[in-house]
Structure formats: C-alpha cells, structure tokens
Scaffold this motif. Structure first.
Motif, PDB file in Angstrom:
ATOM      1  N   LEU A  30     -44.524-117.534  68.380  1.00  0.00           N
ATOM      2  CA  LEU A  30     -44.081-118.666  67.560  1.00  0.00           C
ATOM      3  C   LEU A  30     -44.843-118.724  66.245  1.00  0.00           C
ATOM      4  O   LEU A  30     -44.284-119.085  65.210  1.00  0.00           O
ATOM      5  CB  LEU A  30     -44.233-119.974  68.336  1.00  0.00           C
ATOM      6  CG  LEU A  30     -43.249-120.156  69.489  1.00  0.00           C
ATOM      7  CD1 LEU A  30     -43.599-121.408  70.284  1.00  0.00           C
ATOM      8  CD2 LEU A  30     -41.821-120.219  68.991  1.00  0.00           C
ATOM      9  N   ALA A  31     -46.117-118.358  66.249  1.00  0.00           N
ATOM     10  CA  ALA A  31     -46.898-118.322  65.002  1.00  0.00           C
ATOM     11  C   ALA A  31     -46.292-117.316  64.019  1.00  0.00           C
ATOM     12  O   ALA A  31     -46.220-117.585  62.813  1.00  0.00           O
ATOM     13  CB  ALA A  31     -48.358-117.991  65.290  1.00  0.00           C
ATOM     14  N   LEU A  51     -45.880-128.474  64.967  1.00  0.00           N
ATOM     15  CA  LEU A  51     -45.695-128.573  66.413  1.00  0.00           C
ATOM     16  C   LEU A  51     -44.492-127.713  66.754  1.00  0.00           C
ATOM     17  O   LEU A  51     -43.465-127.777  66.076  1.00  0.00           O
ATOM     18  CB  LEU A  51     -45.443-130.016  66.822  1.00  0.00           C
ATOM     19  CG  LEU A  51     -46.564-131.000  66.520  1.00  0.00           C
ATOM     20  CD1 LEU A  51     -46.121-132.413  66.861  1.00  0.00           C
ATOM     21  CD2 LEU A  51     -47.814-130.630  67.294  1.00  0.00           C
ATOM     22  N   PHE A  52     -44.620-126.902  67.795  1.00  0.00           N
ATOM     23  CA  PHE A  52     -43.548-126.007  68.215  1.00  0.00           C
ATOM     24  C   PHE A  52     -42.890-126.514  69.485  1.00  0.00           C
ATOM     25  O   PHE A  52     -43.556-127.041  70.373  1.00  0.00           O
ATOM     26  CB  PHE A  52     -44.087-124.604  68.505  1.00  0.00           C
ATOM     27  CG  PHE A  52     -44.649-123.900  67.321  1.00  0.00           C
ATOM     28  CD1 PHE A  52     -43.819-123.322  66.383  1.00  0.00           C
ATOM     29  CD2 PHE A  52     -46.019-123.795  67.152  1.00  0.00           C
ATOM     30  CE1 PHE A  52     -44.344-122.651  65.286  1.00  0.00           C
ATOM     31  CE2 PHE A  52     -46.553-123.131  66.061  1.00  0.00           C
ATOM     32  CZ  PHE A  52     -45.716-122.564  65.128  1.00  0.00           C
ATOM     33  N   SER A  53     -41.599-126.282  69.565  1.00  0.00           N
ATOM     34  CA  SER A  53     -40.842-126.528  70.785  1.00  0.00           C
ATOM     35  C   SER A  53     -40.068-125.262  71.095  1.00  0.00           C
ATOM     36  O   SER A  53     -39.465-124.661  70.204  1.00  0.00           O
ATOM     37  CB  SER A  53     -39.878-127.703  70.582  1.00  0.00           C
ATOM     38  OG  SER A  53     -39.001-127.815  71.661  1.00  0.00           O
ATOM     39  N   CYS A  54     -40.118-124.865  72.344  1.00  0.00           N
ATOM     40  CA  CYS A  54     -39.382-123.695  72.787  1.00  0.00           C
ATOM     41  C   CYS A  54     -38.570-124.117  74.008  1.00  0.00           C
ATOM     42  O   CYS A  54     -39.144-124.528  75.027  1.00  0.00           O
ATOM     43  CB  CYS A  54     -40.362-122.577  73.129  1.00  0.00           C
ATOM     44  SG  CYS A  54     -39.573-121.008  73.426  1.00  0.00           S
ATOM     45  N   TYR A  58     -42.752-128.489  74.475  1.00  0.00           N
ATOM     46  CA  TYR A  58     -43.795-128.107  73.519  1.00  0.00           C
ATOM     47  C   TYR A  58     -44.393-126.768  73.916  1.00  0.00           C
ATOM     48  O   TYR A  58     -44.540-126.466  75.099  1.00  0.00           O
ATOM     49  CB  TYR A  58     -44.885-129.164  73.445  1.00  0.00           C
ATOM     50  CG  TYR A  58     -44.451-130.403  72.701  1.00  0.00           C
ATOM     51  CD1 TYR A  58     -44.168-130.351  71.341  1.00  0.00           C
ATOM     52  CD2 TYR A  58     -44.302-131.615  73.356  1.00  0.00           C
ATOM     53  CE1 TYR A  58     -43.751-131.470  70.648  1.00  0.00           C
ATOM     54  CE2 TYR A  58     -43.888-132.752  72.675  1.00  0.00           C
ATOM     55  CZ  TYR A  58     -43.615-132.666  71.322  1.00  0.00           C
ATOM     56  OH  TYR A  58     -43.199-133.773  70.641  1.00  0.00           O
ATOM     57  N   ALA A  59     -44.721-125.975  72.914  1.00  0.00           N
ATOM     58  CA  ALA A  59     -45.265-124.641  73.165  1.00  0.00           C
ATOM     59  C   ALA A  59     -46.394-124.360  72.185  1.00  0.00           C
ATOM     60  O   ALA A  59     -46.431-124.895  71.078  1.00  0.00           O
ATOM     61  CB  ALA A  59     -44.168-123.593  73.031  1.00  0.00           C
ATOM     62  N   ARG A  60     -47.288-123.489  72.595  1.00  0.00           N
ATOM     63  CA  ARG A  60     -48.426-123.093  71.758  1.00  0.00           C
ATOM     64  C   ARG A  60     -47.987-122.021  70.751  1.00  0.00           C
ATOM     65  O   ARG A  60     -47.011-121.306  70.994  1.00  0.00           O
ATOM     66  CB  ARG A  60     -49.540-122.558  72.636  1.00  0.00           C
ATOM     67  CG  ARG A  60     -50.117-123.601  73.577  1.00  0.00           C
ATOM     68  CD  ARG A  60     -51.098-122.966  74.565  1.00  0.00           C
ATOM     69  NE  ARG A  60     -52.050-122.095  73.929  1.00  0.00           N
ATOM     70  CZ  ARG A  60     -53.306-122.435  73.615  1.00  0.00           C
ATOM     71  NH1 ARG A  60     -53.740-123.640  73.890  1.00  0.00           N
ATOM     72  NH2 ARG A  60     -54.108-121.563  73.047  1.00  0.00           N
TER      73      ARG A  60
END
Length: 80
Positions: A30-31, A51-54, A58-60
C-alpha cells in the motif's frame, strides 16, 4: 499491475476525482501504491501519512497488494 485507488475528503478534492488508477510492481505494498498516487496527483506530494483501507478494513502501509482488492486512502483525522 494496474490498481484503482478510491480517494476521500481533501485527497479527492486535490485529485479532482473520486478515484485514480496507478501502475505498481507485482510485489507492491500500500505504501508503494501511495507513492504512485502522489506522483500522479502533484497536489498530494506533501501528504505523507494517509490512512489505508483494503477491502473495507484498515490496513498498514506494508500490506501487500494483489490488484484484486478495493483500496481506499483517507487523510489523517482528529477529533474530540
């Protein structure tokens, strides 16, 4: 691979679109996706900690991307 990224709040406003598509390597995280989004949308170049969502969870940033999931990014929020 090509991934679609949903944008919310000020990220959506900066891009002028609800989503963008970016090309990433098959072993992307995701980064890595966020770096490609920032490169595609110059107004986001200073945004470092979204902030990520997968798949609606929420995801790192180090979460691997397969290209088949729903990816969304949100600006950091605060409240009280």
């Amino acid at each position: 691979m090509t991934v679609s990224v949903l944008l919310f709040a000020r990220y959506r406003e900066a891009a002028g679109a609800a989503a963008v598509e970016v090309e990433v390597a098959k072993d992307a995280t995701l980064a890595d996706v966020w770096e490609r989004v920032r490169a595609r949308v110059p107004a986001l170049k200073d945004e470092r900690r979204p902030l990520f969502s997968c798949d609606r969870a929420y995801a790192r940033p180090d979460h691997p991307v397969t290209g088949r999931e729903e990816i969304a990014v949100f600006p950091p929020v605060s409240g009280g």
